[in-house]
Design a protein around this motif. Structure first.
Motif, short mmCIF file in Angstrom:
data_model
loop_
_atom_site.label_atom_id
_atom_site.label_comp_id
_atom_site.label_asym_id
_atom_site.label_seq_id
_atom_site.Cartn_x
_atom_site.Cartn_y
_atom_site.Cartn_z
N ARG A 21 5.67 2.17 -1.92
CA ARG A 21 4.57 3.12 -1.81
C ARG A 21 3.59 2.98 -2.96
NH1 ARG A 21 6.58 8.38 -2.49
NH2 ARG A 21 4.51 9.09 -1.91
N VAL A 23 1.45 5.20 -5.44
CA VAL A 23 1.50 6.56 -5.95
C VAL A 23 0.35 6.75 -6.94
CG1 VAL A 23 2.88 8.24 -7.25
CG2 VAL A 23 4.00 6.61 -5.71
N ASP A 43 0.03 10.61 0.79
CA ASP A 43 0.64 9.30 1.05
C ASP A 43 -0.18 8.60 2.13
OD1 ASP A 43 2.45 7.24 0.91
OD2 ASP A 43 3.95 8.23 2.17
#
Length: 169
Positions: A21, A23, A43
């Motif tokens: 991911r 971030v 997200d």
């Protein structure tokens, strides 16, 4: 980040990877009434954000599995297209998204290199497409200069160019 925000008036972002991911770890808000939202808790797919595209292009994130999510008609949806975009990103030194995550939203981002020459973060700007579309090269060069300065601070003065390590996705 504050200096970039003051110079551009746009929302400024700093992102890192956490697993697979992207971030966002810091944000400076736009000075305009029409700006972008607080992205620190949001997200989004890496392949349609400028910050994510930097991290993908330099191999800090692995390419996502196909099929790719398509939030808008402008979103790149093939791995071949994403690889081609990554090559363009590395060639010019910054990434661009225009209407790929959301219609009317544009982003530009540049890589921040760590001690070992690998990309450890992405520094970016986002704002309305109508305000950014004629400034993409200018903003890309500005972000690249600030990202190089940050990379130099992270790497110390005993290291070479911030572009030493190039990863081909």
């Amino acid at each position: 980040m504050d200096a970039i925000g003051e110079e551009t008036g746009e929302t400024v972002h700093l992102s890192v990877t956490r697993g697979d991911r992207v971030v966002q770890v810091a944000q400076v808000d736009s000075t305009y009434l029409l700006g972008t939202r607080d992205w620190t808790e949001v997200d989004v797919p890496a392949h349609c954000s400028a910050l994510g595209k930097v991290l993908l292009a330099w191999g800090a994130l692995a390419l996502p599995a196909a099929p790719l999510e398509q939030p808008t008609e402008a979103t790149i949806t093939t791995l071949t297209g994403l690889r081609r975009d990554g090559a363009r990103t590395r060639d010019r030194g910054w990434s661009v998204t225009v209407d790929e995550l959301e219609l009317g939203l544009t982003g530009v981002a540049a890589p921040v290199f760590g001690v070992h020459g690998d990309v450890v973060a992405a520094l970016g700007i986002s704002g309305p497409t109508s305000r950014l579309e004629g400034r993409l090269d200018e903003l890309g060069r500005l972000l690249s200069a600030h990202a190089r300065a940050l990379s130099t601070l992270l790497r110390g003065s005993n290291h070479g160019s911030a572009h030493e390590k190039v990863v081909v996705a």
